[in-house]
Design a protein around this motif. Structure first.
Motif, PDB file in Angstrom:
ATOM      1  N   LYS A  26      -7.612   3.109   4.653  1.00 23.26           N
ATOM      2  CA  LYS A  26      -6.551   2.822   3.708  1.00 23.26           C
ATOM      3  C   LYS A  26      -5.678   4.057   3.502  1.00 23.26           C
ATOM      4  CE  LYS A  26      -8.093  -1.333   2.497  1.00 23.26           C
ATOM      5  NZ  LYS A  26      -7.317  -2.572   2.718  1.00 23.26           N
ATOM      6  N   SER A  28      -3.679   6.356   0.912  1.00 20.45           N
ATOM      7  CA  SER A  28      -4.116   6.758  -0.426  1.00 20.45           C
ATOM      8  C   SER A  28      -3.049   7.623  -1.076  1.00 20.45           C
ATOM      9  CB  SER A  28      -5.426   7.551  -0.351  1.00 20.45           C
ATOM     10  OG  SER A  28      -5.204   8.777   0.339  1.00 20.45           O
ATOM     11  N   GLU A  30      -3.608  10.452  -2.365  1.00 23.66           N
ATOM     12  CA  GLU A  30      -3.832  11.826  -1.900  1.00 23.66           C
ATOM     13  C   GLU A  30      -3.133  12.068  -0.567  1.00 23.66           C
ATOM     14  OE1 GLU A  30      -6.830  10.620  -4.776  1.00 23.66           O
ATOM     15  OE2 GLU A  30      -6.281   9.745  -2.822  1.00 23.66           O
ATOM     16  N   GLU A 342       1.536   0.195   3.900  1.00 27.33           N
ATOM     17  CA  GLU A 342       0.581   1.301   3.853  1.00 27.33           C
ATOM     18  C   GLU A 342       0.047   1.629   5.235  1.00 27.33           C
ATOM     19  OE1 GLU A 342      -2.338  -0.006   1.065  1.00 27.33           O
ATOM     20  OE2 GLU A 342      -1.038   0.283  -0.684  1.00 27.33           O
ATOM     21  N   TYR A 346       0.395   5.148   7.089  1.00 22.75           N
ATOM     22  CA  TYR A 346      -0.777   5.858   7.597  1.00 22.75           C
ATOM     23  C   TYR A 346      -0.552   6.266   9.051  1.00 22.75           C
ATOM     24  CZ  TYR A 346      -5.689   7.105   8.274  1.00 22.75           C
ATOM     25  OH  TYR A 346      -6.845   7.794   8.537  1.00 22.75           O
ATOM     26  N   TYR A 400       2.177   2.716  -6.692  1.00 20.59           N
ATOM     27  CA  TYR A 400       0.762   3.015  -6.918  1.00 20.59           C
ATOM     28  C   TYR A 400       0.513   3.237  -8.404  1.00 20.59           C
ATOM     29  CZ  TYR A 400      -3.644   5.591  -6.886  1.00 20.59           C
ATOM     30  OH  TYR A 400      -4.936   6.020  -7.126  1.00 20.59           O
TER      31      TYR A 400
END
Length: 404
Positions: A26, A28, A30, A342, A346, A400
Motif C-alpha cells: 500500500k 502510505s 510516510e 495510490e 507507489y 488521507y
C-alpha cells in the motif's frame, strides 16, 4: 546543512524500495512525505541547472533544456515550486517561484495561445491560493482569462487551440477551463464560466467515441461550426487513443463537475476512467504506454519501435484526477479510484520512474513522452509530469487526513 540533507536522502532511500508495487503493498502517508521531501531537494538541483530568465522544460542526453515564458509549459515549474513551498514552508522555494512569476506576467496579454491555463493558472493561480495575496495576482489572472476568452467562437462553441488549419480544437484544451471557471468566481463575470461550459459540452459531443476514448484534434469549419475532420497530432494514428489525451479529458471533466456541480460531467468522467483503467493494453503497473493502441503496432510500422514506451506524465495526471474523482463518488467505486491512484503513485515513486537525487537534470520523474510523431521529448523527464505528480502527492495527503 550538508549532513542534514544526507540524512534526509538516506531516509528517503530507505522508505522508497526499488520493486514495483504488489497487490498486498500500500501507498502510505510516510511514503508520500518521503516523495515530497525528495522533490523539495531535487527541485533545488533543477533550479541550479536552469538558465536565468528561462523556465525548465526537460533534460536529455546530459543537457537541460529551458523555454521562454511563451512556451506552453512555462507555468509548471513555478507551480511545482509553489506546491513544494506549501508542503515544506521553505521560504527559498517561494522566492524562486516569485522570480519566475516575474518572467511569466507578460503572458497575460497573450492572445495567440489556448494554453494560458497551464501558463498562468498553474503558476499565478497557485500563488494566490497558497499566499492568500489576492491583490497581487487578481489583475494578472483576470487579464489572462480575458486573453483566453478571445479565442472562443460562438459559432463553433469552442476555444480555438492552434492558429493553423481551419478551427482546430485539441483535447488538451479541457485543462484550461479551470482558469476560466476561477476567473468567473474571482470577477463575478458569468461570461468566463459560460465559455467554459460551452467548450466542455462541445468537446463532449464531438471529441469522444462510443467507447469513451477521445480524438486528439477536432477541426471545425469556423463559418458553420461543422466538424471537418477528426485526427491526431501526437498519437499513433487518427483513430488511436493517445494516452495523455485520455488523461487530459479525465482530469478536465472531473474538474468541471467540481466547478459546476453538473452531474453529467461526473458521469462522463466515470466513463472515461472506465475506458482507461479497463483497457487491455493498460500495463500491470498502471504507468501507461504513450498511446493505448501502441503495444499492438507491428515492429515495422512507423512507430513500432516506440510501441512499449511509457508516459509518466499521463500516469501523474491520471493519479491526480482519480484522487479527486474518488471524493465525488461513494463506496466501492470511491475506494477503487483511490486505491488505483495510490498504486500509480507507489509505482511512480520506485527507482524505475523516480530519479535519484542529483540526477536527471534535477527533474523528479523519468520516462515521459512529449510527441513521438515529431520525435520530440521521447523518453525524457518533463516539467508537467513533475507538476502533476507533486499535485497528486499533495492531494493524497489532503484526502488521507480528511479520511481520518
Amino acid at each position: 546543512m550538508k549532513k542534514l540533507h544526507l540524512l534526509i536522502l538516506f531516509f528517503i532511500a530507505m522508505i522508497l524500495p526499488t520493486e514495483l508495487v504488489h497487490a498486498q503493498e500500500k501507498f502510505s502517508i510516510e511514503r508520500a512525505d518521503a516523495c515530497l521531501q525528495l522533490a523539495v531537494e531535487q527541485i533545488k538541483v533543477l533550479a541550479d541547472r536552469s538558465a536565468d530568465g528561462m523556465l525548465p522544460k526537460t533534460f536529455d542526453k546530459g543537457k537541460n533544456f529551458d523555454s521562454e515564458s511563451g512556451w506552453w509549459t512555462s507555468g509548471f515549474y513555478p507551480g511545482t515550486l509553489l506546491y513544494l513551498y506549501e508542503y515544506s514552508g521553505e521560504q527559498s522555494l517561494l522566492r524562486m517561484a516569485k522570480q519566475k512569476l516575474l518572467l511569466l506576467e507578460k503572458e497575460k496579454y497573450n492572445t495567440t495561445t489556448h494554453d494560458l491555463g497551464f501558463m498562468l493558472y498553474c503558476s499565478f493561480g497557485n500563488a494566490m491560493r497558497i499566499t492568500g495575496d489576492t491583490a497581487a495576482y487578481r489583475e494578472i489572472l483576470l487579464k489572462g482569462a480575458e486573453s483566453l476568452a478571445t479565442r472562443y467562437s460562438p459559432i463553433t462553441k469552442a476555444i480555438r487551440s492552434w492558429d493553423f488549419d481551419n478551427f482546430p480544437v485539441i483535447i488538451d484544451n479541457m485543462m484550461n477551463l479551470e482558469f476560466l471557471n476561477s476567473a468567473s468566481r474571482l470577477s463575478g463575470d458569468k461570461r468566463f464560466a459560460d465559455i467554459s461550459v460551452m467548450h466542455a459540452n462541445t468537446t463532449m459531443r464531438n471529441h469522444y467515441r462510443r467507447d469513451y476514448s477521445c480524438y486528439h484534434v477536432v477541426d471545425y469549419d469556423p463559418k458553420t461550426g461543422n466538424v471537418i475532420k477528426k485526427k491526431t497530432n501526437q498519437g499513433a494514428f487518427d483513430e488511436s487513443a493517445w494516452a495523455r489525451g485520455q488523461a487530459w479529458g479525465l482530469y478536465g471533466y472531473t474538474m468541471m463537475y467540481r466547478d459546476t456541480g453538473d452531474r453529467k460531467y461526473l458521469a462522463f468522467a466515470k466513463k472515461i476512467a472506465s475506458y482507461m483503467l479497463k483497457h487491455p493494453n493498460m500495463p500491470k503497473d498502471l504507468i501507461t504506454y504513450w498511446d493505448y493502441d501502441a503495444p499492438d503496432l507491428p515492429a515495422d510500422s512507423k512507430y513500432g519501435k516506440y510501441a512499449d514506451y511509457r508516459d509518466a506524465s499521463t500516469a501523474s495526471l491520471t493519479a491526480s484526477a482519480l484522487l479527486e474523482l474518488s471524493t465525488m463518488v461513494k463506496g466501492k467505486l470511491s475506494r477503487y479510484y483511490r486505491e488505483t491512484a495510490e498504486q500509480i503513485l507507489y509505482n511512480l515513486s520506485t527507482d524505475r520512474y523516480t530519479a535519484k537525487h542529483g540526477t536527471n537534470g534535477g527533474f523528479l520523474l523519468k520516462h515521459s513522452v512529449g510527441s513521438i510523431p515529431h520525435n520530440s521529448e521521447v523518453d525524457v523527464p518533463l516539467t508537467y509530469a513533475d507538476y502533476y505528480y507533486v499535485e497528486a502527492l499533495m492531494r493524497y495527503k489532503d484526502y488521507y487526513h480528511a479520511l481520518k
